[in-house]
Design an enzyme around this catalytic site. Structure first.
Site, PDB file in Angstrom:
ATOM      1  N   ASP A 296       0.787  -1.113  -0.012  1.00 40.13           N
ATOM      2  CA  ASP A 296       0.024  -0.111  -0.082  1.00 40.13           C
ATOM      3  C   ASP A 296       0.906   1.152   0.012  1.00 40.13           C
ATOM      4  O   ASP A 296       2.029   1.100   0.394  1.00 40.13           O
ATOM      5  CB  ASP A 296      -0.917   0.112   1.149  1.00 40.13           C
ATOM      6  CG  ASP A 296      -1.933   1.160   1.177  1.00 40.13           C
ATOM      7  OD1 ASP A 296      -1.923   1.729   0.088  1.00 40.13           O
ATOM      8  OD2 ASP A 296      -2.744   1.167   2.026  1.00 40.13           O
ATOM      9  N   ASP A 529      -3.030  -2.979   6.552  1.00 44.08           N
ATOM     10  CA  ASP A 529      -3.251  -2.621   8.071  1.00 44.08           C
ATOM     11  C   ASP A 529      -4.855  -2.685   8.385  1.00 44.08           C
ATOM     12  O   ASP A 529      -5.302  -2.534   9.576  1.00 44.08           O
ATOM     13  CB  ASP A 529      -2.656  -1.461   8.190  1.00 44.08           C
ATOM     14  CG  ASP A 529      -3.004  -0.204   7.292  1.00 44.08           C
ATOM     15  OD1 ASP A 529      -3.905  -0.578   6.569  1.00 44.08           O
ATOM     16  OD2 ASP A 529      -2.751   0.909   7.543  1.00 44.08           O
ATOM     17  N   ASP A 533      -8.169  -5.537   4.302  1.00 41.96           N
ATOM     18  CA  ASP A 533      -7.076  -6.203   3.691  1.00 41.96           C
ATOM     19  C   ASP A 533      -6.982  -7.767   4.124  1.00 41.96           C
ATOM     20  O   ASP A 533      -6.214  -8.467   3.646  1.00 41.96           O
ATOM     21  CB  ASP A 533      -5.637  -5.626   4.239  1.00 41.96           C
ATOM     22  CG  ASP A 533      -5.565  -4.331   3.660  1.00 41.96           C
ATOM     23  OD1 ASP A 533      -5.901  -3.961   2.461  1.00 41.96           O
ATOM     24  OD2 ASP A 533      -5.137  -3.437   4.564  1.00 41.96           O
TER      25      ASP A 533
END
Length: 785
Positions: A296, A529, A533
């Site tokens: 990310d 996080d 996800d």
């Protein structure tokens, strides 16, 4: 905002007894009892105990030394795993952020696990909700639910609105009444639906376990048959027992299992000291094999913080100094607590104007504003929401955005209310950028040099993400795709081949991208996080969570970066490669003993001779030629990409070495028959030659040699030879300096290398033929089905 009293201590206790208490986070490590049990109650330990009892009946108690060594090995394994557990548990405590709760009319800080249903939580900027609840009082609360939905825009919450676990407070503050705790919360109910389908991806450990399963089938029946054959050939009880025990001990590669578990535990301990939690030891190997990592943007490449970049003046009515004063007065007077406002407050510290009327920032209106005394009304926000942009201004904003900037417009308004702005005139554009981690570029360069491909998967605009990738020199930064424009039936496998940057990615698309990469033959690591996800982390071969992320995300990941520091992956990759590369090469040492023991056991079934070794005579070989050197070599640096030399080591080193041992022992027995040597002389020379064969293998697996490895190799042979001089009576050796024993031994030692090389060439020629036969048999068997 009104003050609330919350629950009383008595009410809290009632709810605890009713089971309405939040759950403890799942432990990241095994329990102490489980660690001890898994190390003590093993099949090999059981076999060792049975063999020790057999030796005990002979009265040759020194031959039970192997039981002491097995005990020490078990204790080492327990110690290393417990040490790793203590370090990891200590770090895990730091990963659980406390929460403020109102009880007995006072605010107190407690662990999330102590929250009960009905509690009143006080949440403010930066807090993450560990439970579900309902807003009972608020002051401009905005939450980021991207952890759940994947949408990055903050959501304004009013009294009566629900908030879910996993949400972050990005602005304002509120009191929340807890409505769901434990397994009933949104996050935990989502996590419960995810089946632990991820298989153990450790190729090396799977291969070792397969070898052990095969040996388990062989050891017991072969040992029983060997013992029966000894009695059949008229060998005495003591010699029959001791020979059989020595043969069975030689077949057990227990040191290989210990080497794997202990070195992985040491790596987990080392990583914990570097603020990386390892939830599964096998995942260290998996990450070492990763060839593609999906990142990310926020929190990995960037810090998640913002920084002021530039003020672009767009009026002749005010100077840059005057605009800065207006902007400083505006952001400090409004006193918003979101990240953008705090960034501007830190930069524009001068605020000479008095604020008389404030319209705080709202994600719905996308702007905030204030009246600055006689100077007039001013607003700050997204350009398209505070201004009717001209074509030139629209192009200018697009240019700023393509360069990776967040663009805000400062405007002066003729009239301002909480719902609208009228008569706005542009004073300046304010450019804000993400703060790139100082070590991001070097980390990405290291991964690139190690053959790891980087893919960036983000919910942000792909153009912005691409500029961040460009700034950190990610190859293919200009190969970007807007996932919001990708149809559901798109070919994701082709998409992942063509693109590097994926923007505006929805949670379900993350999982599909990971699957596509795996379908293309890649071993994939995923960083994340948020709750959104979880599916992608579970689908990946190796999941990596940031400590700043959701607790459920951390509980499902293989690694947790405690400092949310992306560069820590370098240490993980190095540890994994060090362990796997070293075990990969060293494992062949353990299999030499296993192979020659199986071969000799089968041969001596048909010979009316004593087995060439007693249990205690194998100790110098097991410890000085294999055990101790292998542990020392396993700690040596070996950070190059994994080459999977395990099978090659078996055919290239283990098998030729085992054949060399077997041939030499048969030659020694033949010479011994001609020279009328006794069993003491035969076993002494057998141990000596076997030790030198293992030493040659030790040199081969240690290449390329360096001062550290050379010291280990030379020390092992010196200590091995000293046992024949100073401890020969204890180990049951004859003098190697006697004639003709010493002369024959010297000649055989000199012939070890030529014999080994010849057998190695033979194995190299035969192996492909055997593999072809094996494949043909498999094919015929499959066709017959």
């Amino acid at each position: 905002m009104q003050e609330l009293t919350g629950l009383t201590s008595a009410e809290v206790q009632v709810r605890v007894h009713q089971g309405l208490k939040n759950t403890e986070p799942k432990p990241l490590t095994k329990s102490t009892g489980r660690i001890i049990a898994e190390n003590v109650f093993t099949l090999f330990n059981l076999i060792n105990v049975v063999l020790a009892v057999m030796v005990f009946t002979t009265g040759s108690y020194k031959n039970m030394l192997f039981l002491l060594i097995a005990t020490v090995n078990t204790l080492i394994g327990i110690f290393q795993e417990l040490r790793s557990k203590r370090q990891i548990d200590k770090m895990a405590l730091l990963s659980h952020s406390p929460i403020t709760v109102i009880r007995n009319g006072k605010a107190e800080s407690i662990a999330p696990a102590e929250i009960v249903e009905g509690d009143t939580l006080k949440i403010t900027l930066g807090d993450q909700l560990p439970v579900d609840g309902k807003i009972i009082a608020t002051q401009e609360l905005e939450v980021d639910e991207s952890q759940i939905t994947g949408e990055a825009d903050p959501i304004t919450k009013a009294v009566g609105d629900s908030v879910t676990s996993g949400s972050f407070v990005v602005s304002g503050n509120a009191y929340v009444q807890v409505t769901k705790v434990g397994d009933a919360t949104f996050v935990n109910s989502l996590t419960a639906k995810i089946k632990p389908t991820k298989q153990n991806n450790s190729r090396l450990l799977r291969l070792i376990n397969r070898i052990i399963r095969i040996l388990t089938i062989i050891i017991v029946p072969l040992g029983a048959i060997l013992l029966a054959s000894r009695f059949f050939h008229g060998v005495g009880y003591n010699q029959a027992i001791l020979g059989t025990v020595a043969a069975m001990m030689g077949m057990i590669p227990e040191g290989l299992v210990l080497l794997s578990s202990v070195t992985l535990a040491v790596s987990a301990y080392n990583l914990a000291r570097q603020h990386v939690l390892v939830r599964d030891l096998a995942s260290i190997e998996t990450l070492a094999r990763v060839d593609t990592i999906c990142l990310d943007k926020t929190g990995t490449i960037t810090t998640g913080k913002l920084q002021f970049k530039e003020l672009q003046l767009a009026t002749n009515n005010y100077s840059t100094t005057e605009v800065s004063a207006i902007l400083g007065s505006l952001v400090n007077g409004i006193a918003d607590t979101n990240e953008t406002a705090q960034t501007l407050q830190q930069h524009f510290t001068e605020h000479p104007y008095v604020v008389s009327y404030v319209v705080p920032f709202s994600s719905a209106r996308k702007w905030s504003g204030a009246e600055l005394g006689d100077a007039g009304s001013f607003a700050l926000g997204a350009p398209q929401f505070v201004l009717d942009l001209t074509p030139a201004q629209r192009e200018q904003v697009a240019t700023f955005a393509k360069a990776g900037n967040r663009v805000l417009a400062l405007v002066q308004a003729d009239h301002m209310t909480t719902t609208e702005l009228q008569g706005t005139r542009l004073l300046a554009f304010i450019l804000i950028t993400d703060v790139i981690r100082p070590d991001a570029e070097s980390t990405l360069e290291y991964l690139r040099n190690q053959g790891v491909t980087v893919k960036v998967i983000s919910g942000d605009d792909p153009t912005t993400v691409a500029q961040i990738a460009r700034a950190t020199n990610i190859p293919g930064w200009n190969q970007l795709v807007d996932m919001s424009q990708v149809p559901d039936d798109a070919d994701y496998r082709e998409l992942t081949k063509q693109s590097t940057i994926f923007g505006r990615v929805k949670p379900d698309q993350k999982e599909q991208l990971i699957k596509a990469l795996q379908a293309n033959g890649h071993t994939v690591a995923m960083t994340g996080d948020g709750v959104n996800d979880i599916l992608a982390l579970r689908q990946s071969n190796c999941g990596i969570a940031m400590a700043s992320g959701n607790e459920s995300t951390k509980s499902i990941a293989d690694f947790v970066l405690m400092n949310s520091n992306f560069s820590a992956l370098i240490n993980v990759l190095k540890e994994g490669r060090r362990v796997i590369n070293n075990i990969d090469s060293i494992a062949s040492l353990y299999l030499i003993k296993t192979m020659f023991s199986v071969m000799l056991s089968i041969i001596f079934l048909f010979l009316a001779k004593d087995y060439p070794f007693e249990p205690i005579q194998l100790t110098p070989i097991n410890s000085l030629m294999v055990g101790i050197p292998s542990f020392l070599l396993a700690l040596a640096p070996a950070f190059h990409p994994i080459k999977d030399r395990f099978v090659a080591g078996i055919t290239g080193i283990s098998l030729p070495s085992a054949l060399t041992v077997v041939i030499n022992i048969l030659v020694i027995n033949g010479i011994g028959a001609l020279l009328h040597w006794n069993q003491l002389q035969l076993s002494t020379l057998s141990v000596l030659i076997t030790g030198f064969v293992c030493w040659q293998a030790l040199i081969l697996v240690s290449r390329p040699l360096n001062p550290y490895k050379s010291t280990v190799v030379l020390s092992s042979i010196v200590l091995f030879l000293l046992t024949f001089i100073f401890l020969r009576h204890f180990f049951g050796f004859a003098s190697i300096f006697s004639w003709p024993l010493g002369a024959v031994g010297l000649v055989l030692i000199l012939l070890i290398n030529p014999l080994f090389l010849g057998l190695q060439r033979l194995v190299d020629r035969v192996t492909p033929v055997v593999q072809t036969w094996h494949h043909q048999l498999q094919h015929r068997f499959a066709r017959s089905k």
